[in-house]
Design an enzyme around this catalytic site. Structure first.
Site, PDB file in Angstrom:
ATOM      1  N   GLY A  39      10.722  49.807  -2.958  1.00  0.00           N
ATOM      2  CA  GLY A  39       9.404  49.347  -2.528  1.00  0.00           C
ATOM      3  C   GLY A  39       8.991  48.199  -3.438  1.00  0.00           C
ATOM      4  CB  ALA A  40       7.886  44.758  -2.632  1.00  0.00           C
ATOM      5  CG  ASP A  51      10.623  44.057   0.594  1.00  0.00           C
ATOM      6  OD1 ASP A  51      10.323  44.643   1.644  1.00  0.00           O
ATOM      7  OD2 ASP A  51      10.974  44.641  -0.440  1.00  0.00           O
ATOM      8  CG  ASN A 110       8.654  45.116   5.504  1.00  0.00           C
ATOM      9  OD1 ASN A 110       8.529  45.370   4.315  1.00  0.00           O
ATOM     10  ND2 ASN A 110       8.418  46.017   6.435  1.00  0.00           N
ATOM     11  CE  LYS A 111      14.167  48.583   3.835  1.00  0.00           C
ATOM     12  NZ  LYS A 111      15.338  48.125   3.040  1.00  0.00           N
TER      13      LYS A 111
HETATM   14  O1  MRU Z   1      14.655  48.792   0.472  1.00  0.00           O
HETATM   15  P1  MRU Z   1      13.263  49.234   0.116  1.00  0.00           P
HETATM   16  O2  MRU Z   1      13.017  50.677   0.362  1.00  0.00           O
HETATM   17  O3  MRU Z   1      12.876  48.795  -1.281  1.00  0.00           O
HETATM   18  O4  MRU Z   1      12.371  48.420   1.117  1.00  0.00           O
HETATM   19  C1  MRU Z   1      10.975  48.559   1.061  1.00  0.00           C
HETATM   20  C2  MRU Z   1      10.248  47.870   2.128  1.00  0.00           C
HETATM   21  O5  MRU Z   1      10.791  47.133   2.917  1.00  0.00           O
HETATM   22  C3  MRU Z   1       8.778  48.040   2.118  1.00  0.00           C
HETATM   23  O6  MRU Z   1       8.286  47.992   3.413  1.00  0.00           O
HETATM   24  C4  MRU Z   1       8.190  46.873   1.304  1.00  0.00           C
HETATM   25  O7  MRU Z   1       8.800  46.816   0.042  1.00  0.00           O
HETATM   26  C5  MRU Z   1       6.754  46.989   1.131  1.00  0.00           C
HETATM   27  S1  MRU Z   1       6.341  48.224  -0.072  1.00  0.00           S
HETATM   28  C6  MRU Z   1       4.682  48.330  -0.178  1.00  0.00           C
END
Ligand code: MRU
Length: 351
Positions: free
Chosen positions: A49-50, A242, A252-253
């Site tokens: 998570g970012a 991200d 984003n994801k």
């Molecule tokens: O691979 P991850 O689990 O770190 O990816 C996280 C995401 O894509 C979240 O949606 C993003 O970081 C926002 S967190 C508030």
């Protein structure tokens, strides 16, 4: 919240991280005692998570400084650059490490050494985590106000992807923070977290948080988004970020971009919720954002069990780019950016 375990805690010169690889079935603490442990925790997604990636890097620098009382600026820079290599897409990692470096430089120029810098950085890290909590609350209120205008005063069905709650941020959460805030105000009819293949942040982490918060929800697979929207089962979608380029394109994801396209087709409002630490104003558009390619085994296997036939291979980009034109609005602590254009983004961010 019931049984709340902090995703990151500083305990007696060690960094205690809730091991998100094991959730939701096992609540285990990963103890980072060195900079290599901090790097490992980010790279291997003990934490993810970012914003939490950024904070973990910040606290790993505190860990490193607490073991190196009088380092040179050169050694500090090497440590900062080493941590930056842990994951490429979330800009929050560089953002926190660049801030650390700038503060260290200023401290060194004033004191001719880095002795005592660890105390300054510790105060700063705690302040920033408190600030993010307040900023997340601000974003949730902005989202609520806008939803009221757009959809009306009712209970809402909300879809989301990945995990953007306290597990991704430290305090509260961004997109999931909005859902938690609406739930607190008795405004959630049902939430639909998508399972988020292949790493399953939705089914494992978002549902874990929603269950603790008592948010009514049904987990859905990513492929169900068209079904849900065609059948008017979604009033709005909130996702995190991200990295947001200056024109509003958002990494984003993986799967977020698809969700935005389906939402546009069915005229469902689609929002990104992210703090300013997720904006990269030096990045002109999404095509310049580095996308992390993760191990194919995250697709080929589930919990150590091979799913694909022997010899099959997989391609695993972990993020995608949602085009600015498919985003109804980006919500940050400074306000709502809508329509999403470079001009509007800079106006809000610089306000
Ligand atoms: O691979 P991850 O689990 O770190 O990816 C996280 C995401 O894509 C979240 O949606 C993003 O970081 C926002 S967190 C508030």
């Amino acid at each position: 919240m019931k049984d709340y375990i902090k995703p990151l805690a500083w305990e007696g010169e060690e960094l205690h991280l809730l091991d998100q690889r094991e959730l939701p079935l096992v609540e285990k603490i990963f103890i980072a005692k060195s900079i290599e442990d901090g790097h490992f925790a980010i790279k291997e997604m003990v934490v993810r998570g970012a914003p939490l990636i950024g904070f973990t890097a910040l606290w790993t620098m505190i860990l490193w400084l607490s073991k190196n009382e009088n380092p040179s600026m050169g050694d500090l820079e090497k440590s900062v650059e080493y941590l930056k290599t842990a994951r490429p897409t979330a800009v929050n990692l560089e953002y926190e490490l660049n801030r650390t470096f700038e503060m260290a430089k200023e401290f060194y120029d004033a004191n001719n050494s880095l002795v005592g810098f660890v105390d300054k950085l510790t105060v700063f890290a705690n302040e920033q985590m408190d600030k993010l909590h307040n900023d997340n609350q601000t974003m949730a209120k902005i989202a609520e106000g806008d939803l009221l205008k757009k959809v009306g005063d009712q209970k809402y069905n909300i879809m989301t992807i990945c995990n953007t709650g306290y597990l991704a941020c430290g305090p509260m959460g961004t997109a999931l923070g909005v859902i938690a805030h609406l739930h607190e105000n008795n405004k959630i009819k049902k939430a639909y977290p998508s399972e988020t293949r292949p790493y399953l942040q939705g089914i494992r982490l978002t549902s874990y948080e929603m269950t603790k918060l008592g948010i009514p929800h049904d987990i859905v697979v990513e492929g169900s988004s068209s079904y849900l929207m065609k059948n008017n089962m979604v009033d709005a979608i909130y996702a995190g970020a991200d990295r947001i380029a200056v024109n509003g394109d958002t990494a984003n994801k993986i799967g977020t971009s698809t969700l935005s396209l389906v939402a546009k087709h069915y005229d469902v409002p689609f929002y990104i919720v992210a703090p300013l630490s997720s904006f990269d104003l030096d990045c002109e558009s999404g095509s310049k954002i580095p996308i992390e390619l993760r191990d194919q085994n995250e697709i080929l296997f589930c919990k150590g069990q091979r799913l694909a036939p022997e010899g099959a291979t997989a391609f695993n980009p972990s993020f995608d780019i949602t085009d600015a034109e498919n985003i109804t609005g980006i919500i940050c602590e400074k306000g709502l950016i809508s329509p999403v254009t470079k001009e509007n983004l800079l106006k809000v961010v610089n306000s």
